[in-house]
Motif scaffolding. Structure first.
Motif, PDB file in Angstrom:
ATOM      1  N   SER A 148      -6.183   7.591  13.283  1.00  0.00           N
ATOM      2  CA  SER A 148      -6.634   8.984  13.238  1.00  0.00           C
ATOM      3  C   SER A 148      -5.597   9.911  13.870  1.00  0.00           C
ATOM      4  N   GLN A 149      -5.446  11.094  13.270  1.00  0.00           N
ATOM      5  CA  GLN A 149      -4.425  12.026  13.759  1.00  0.00           C
ATOM      6  C   GLN A 149      -4.957  13.433  13.996  1.00  0.00           C
ATOM      7  N   GLY A 150      -6.038  13.795  13.349  1.00  0.00           N
ATOM      8  CA  GLY A 150      -6.499  15.167  13.523  1.00  0.00           C
ATOM      9  C   GLY A 150      -8.002  15.313  13.509  1.00  0.00           C
ATOM     10  N   SER A 151      -8.712  14.275  13.935  1.00  0.00           N
ATOM     11  CA  SER A 151     -10.170  14.330  13.892  1.00  0.00           C
ATOM     12  C   SER A 151     -10.716  14.936  15.183  1.00  0.00           C
ATOM     13  N   TYR A 152     -11.999  15.265  15.167  1.00  0.00           N
ATOM     14  CA  TYR A 152     -12.632  15.867  16.336  1.00  0.00           C
ATOM     15  C   TYR A 152     -12.664  14.904  17.522  1.00  0.00           C
ATOM     16  N   MET A 153     -12.882  13.618  17.259  1.00  0.00           N
ATOM     17  CA  MET A 153     -13.022  12.669  18.353  1.00  0.00           C
ATOM     18  C   MET A 153     -11.674  12.254  18.945  1.00  0.00           C
ATOM     19  N   GLN A 154     -10.601  12.408  18.190  1.00  0.00           N
ATOM     20  CA  GLN A 154      -9.307  11.870  18.614  1.00  0.00           C
ATOM     21  C   GLN A 154      -8.810  12.397  19.965  1.00  0.00           C
ATOM     22  N   PRO A 155      -8.866  13.716  20.233  1.00  0.00           N
ATOM     23  CA  PRO A 155      -8.381  14.188  21.548  1.00  0.00           C
ATOM     24  C   PRO A 155      -9.157  13.584  22.715  1.00  0.00           C
ATOM     25  N   LEU A 161     -12.459   4.392  10.595  1.00  0.00           N
ATOM     26  CA  LEU A 161     -11.491   4.418   9.504  1.00  0.00           C
ATOM     27  C   LEU A 161     -11.302   3.075   8.785  1.00  0.00           C
ATOM     28  N   PRO A 162     -11.224   1.936   9.489  1.00  0.00           N
ATOM     29  CA  PRO A 162     -11.132   0.674   8.752  1.00  0.00           C
ATOM     30  C   PRO A 162     -12.323   0.435   7.815  1.00  0.00           C
ATOM     31  N   ASP A 163     -13.521   0.862   8.223  1.00  0.00           N
ATOM     32  CA  ASP A 163     -14.690   0.764   7.338  1.00  0.00           C
ATOM     33  C   ASP A 163     -14.506   1.665   6.118  1.00  0.00           C
ATOM     34  N   ALA A 164     -14.008   2.881   6.357  1.00  0.00           N
ATOM     35  CA  ALA A 164     -13.780   3.818   5.258  1.00  0.00           C
ATOM     36  C   ALA A 164     -12.782   3.243   4.262  1.00  0.00           C
ATOM     37  N   GLY A 165     -11.708   2.642   4.756  1.00  0.00           N
ATOM     38  CA  GLY A 165     -10.710   2.044   3.874  1.00  0.00           C
ATOM     39  C   GLY A 165     -11.315   0.992   2.966  1.00  0.00           C
ATOM     40  N   LYS A 166     -12.168   0.138   3.518  1.00  0.00           N
ATOM     41  CA  LYS A 166     -12.828  -0.902   2.716  1.00  0.00           C
ATOM     42  C   LYS A 166     -13.692  -0.281   1.622  1.00  0.00           C
ATOM     43  N   MET A 167     -14.498   0.711   1.999  1.00  0.00           N
ATOM     44  CA  MET A 167     -15.400   1.335   1.024  1.00  0.00           C
ATOM     45  C   MET A 167     -14.627   2.044  -0.082  1.00  0.00           C
ATOM     46  N   ILE A 168     -13.579   2.756   0.296  1.00  0.00           N
ATOM     47  CA  ILE A 168     -12.802   3.513  -0.693  1.00  0.00           C
ATOM     48  C   ILE A 168     -12.167   2.579  -1.718  1.00  0.00           C
ATOM     49  N   VAL A 169     -11.579   1.489  -1.267  1.00  0.00           N
ATOM     50  CA  VAL A 169     -10.940   0.542  -2.190  1.00  0.00           C
ATOM     51  C   VAL A 169     -11.991  -0.160  -3.046  1.00  0.00           C
ATOM     52  N   ASN A 170     -13.117  -0.513  -2.461  1.00  0.00           N
ATOM     53  CA  ASN A 170     -14.192  -1.143  -3.243  1.00  0.00           C
ATOM     54  C   ASN A 170     -14.672  -0.233  -4.364  1.00  0.00           C
ATOM     55  N   ILE A 171     -14.820   1.050  -4.071  1.00  0.00           N
ATOM     56  CA  ILE A 171     -15.238   2.019  -5.096  1.00  0.00           C
ATOM     57  C   ILE A 171     -14.163   2.143  -6.171  1.00  0.00           C
ATOM     58  N   ALA A 172     -12.906   2.239  -5.741  1.00  0.00           N
ATOM     59  CA  ALA A 172     -11.789   2.425  -6.681  1.00  0.00           C
ATOM     60  C   ALA A 172     -11.693   1.305  -7.698  1.00  0.00           C
ATOM     61  N   GLU A 173     -12.122   0.108  -7.327  1.00  0.00           N
ATOM     62  CA  GLU A 173     -12.025  -1.046  -8.225  1.00  0.00           C
ATOM     63  C   GLU A 173     -13.089  -1.051  -9.319  1.00  0.00           C
ATOM     64  N   LYS A 174     -14.085  -0.186  -9.209  1.00  0.00           N
ATOM     65  CA  LYS A 174     -15.169  -0.149 -10.191  1.00  0.00           C
ATOM     66  C   LYS A 174     -14.856   0.873 -11.291  1.00  0.00           C
ATOM     67  N   ASP A 175     -14.719   0.393 -12.511  1.00  0.00           N
ATOM     68  CA  ASP A 175     -14.378   1.287 -13.628  1.00  0.00           C
ATOM     69  C   ASP A 175     -15.423   2.376 -13.843  1.00  0.00           C
ATOM     70  N   ALA A 199      -4.065   9.339   8.277  1.00  0.00           N
ATOM     71  CA  ALA A 199      -5.187   8.563   8.815  1.00  0.00           C
ATOM     72  C   ALA A 199      -5.817   7.652   7.772  1.00  0.00           C
ATOM     73  N   THR A 200      -6.216   8.221   6.623  1.00  0.00           N
ATOM     74  CA  THR A 200      -6.870   7.408   5.594  1.00  0.00           C
ATOM     75  C   THR A 200      -5.856   6.609   4.788  1.00  0.00           C
ATOM     76  N   GLY A 201      -4.670   7.157   4.585  1.00  0.00           N
ATOM     77  CA  GLY A 201      -3.648   6.446   3.825  1.00  0.00           C
ATOM     78  C   GLY A 201      -3.325   5.095   4.427  1.00  0.00           C
ATOM     79  N   GLN A 202      -3.202   5.048   5.743  1.00  0.00           N
ATOM     80  CA  GLN A 202      -2.839   3.795   6.408  1.00  0.00           C
ATOM     81  C   GLN A 202      -3.917   2.719   6.261  1.00  0.00           C
ATOM     82  N   VAL A 203      -5.188   3.097   6.395  1.00  0.00           N
ATOM     83  CA  VAL A 203      -6.242   2.072   6.297  1.00  0.00           C
ATOM     84  C   VAL A 203      -6.441   1.632   4.850  1.00  0.00           C
TER      85      VAL A 203
END
Length: 320
Positions: free
Chosen positions: A169-176, A202-216, A12-16
């Motif tokens: 998403s593959q295993g979240s509470y809302m998915q079923p 998830l697309p929002d999460a992907g943006k935030m995660i990559v933005n954080i990762a870029e900050k030393d 789920a998170t890997g793809q975004v």
């Protein structure tokens, strides 16, 4: 960042995260154990030349090291099934950290909020952790492993997500619930339909995660990945009915119901322990992200749910 490797790339998170890295023109290696899924991922991205894949076992750190040649950042998105967590979580965390340490690389670890336990509060990254479940206590040990001083060359950070939703998403509470609605079937909903809860798109999460990762200066810390406020199950279903025209029943699953289902399913047996997450509880503060990174991407629930349902409905048509 010029090159990254995503461990658990087809999840789920890997793809975004891959989508966001490519949007930033970063070379990406997708690492997962199933080649069929990796090939589907390549096709989804129209065989983008910046994207390659490696089939491998995350429990073998040498395979990660070989696949990650030239990567500056590892994104650890791999998950462990609830029923396997006690046996496997620390093992794959150790493997990923050993790989990052061998490479002298940074590593971004995607995790959840089990470490906080059942607390009715809105908390920042310094909020006290009071896990009361086996999984929560295990996740505290996992955090200690990630930030252990035995890793001399790796720099790590942890991003913490609430429950999430989205097309990947593959295993979240809302998915079923969303899948049932999209497929015009009777659906289930985990928890009380009236309780407002937090979800991150998830697309929002992907943006935030990559933005954080870029900050030393982000490494060595925990980071919250908050959702777009709170929404109840009733509101989710109302939006889904408008989009899908599905008027069939949605059955709320209480803890008692899930416990009964656990008599026949090892997965449901483990879900019982974390049903507290379906109650009004801990909400993630995004203040740190806003202060140090910038505005929080927060797709409104109505838009995110509709986008997710459209993808799910199109998948159904494609399979016919």
């Amino acid at each position: 960042m010029k090159k990254a490797i995503v461990l658990g790339a087809t999840g789920a998170t890997g793809q975004v995260i891959i989508t966001e890295l490519l949007a930033k023109d970063i070379q990406v290696v997708a690492f997962a154990r199933t080649e069929t899924k990796l090939k589907e991922l390549m096709k989804k991205h129209q065989y983008d030349q910046r994207l390659s894949y490696k089939v491998g076992d995350i429990f073998d750190y040498q395979q990660i090291v070989a696949a990650a040649e030239g990567a500056e950042i590892l994104f650890l998105c791999s998950g462990v099934a609830y029923q396997d967590m006690e046996e496997k979580l620390l093992l794959f965390g150790e493997s990923a950290m050993k790989a990052a340490d061998s490479l002298g690389a940074k590593i971004v670890v995607v995790d959840g909020i089990y470490v906080y336990g059942y607390q009715m509060a809105k908390g920042n990254e310094s909020h006290p952790k009071h896990p009361h479940t086996k999984k929560g206590k295990l996740r505290v040990d996992y955090e200690k492993l990630i930030f252990s001083n035995k890793w001399q060359n790796a720099k790590a950070l942890i991003v913490r997500l609430p429950d999430y939703y989205g097309a990947t998403s593959q295993g979240s509470y809302m998915q079923p619930t969303l899948e049932g609605m999209a497929n015009k079937k009777v659906s289930i909903f985990f928890g009380n339909l009236k309780t407002p809860r937090e979800y991150v798109y998830l697309p929002d999460a992907g943006k935030m995660i990559v933005n954080i990762a870029e900050k030393d200066d982000a490494y060595g810390e925990n980071w919250n990945i908050p959702g777009a406020g709170l929404i109840s199950g009733k509101e989710i279903i109302e939006i889904a009915r408008e989009v899908t025209s599905n008027r069939k029943m949605v059955i709320p699953l209480t803890k008692t119901t899930v416990r009964f289902m656990g008599l026949f399913s090892s997965f449901m047996r483990e879900v019982v322990e974390i049903m507290y997450l379906t109650k009004e509880g801990f909400v993630l503060s995004g203040e740190k992200y806003e202060n140090r990174i910038g505005p929080i991407p927060a797709t409104p629930y109505r838009q995110g749910i509709e986008e997710t349902l459209r993808v799910l409905m199109n998948r159904k048509i494609d399979k016919k």
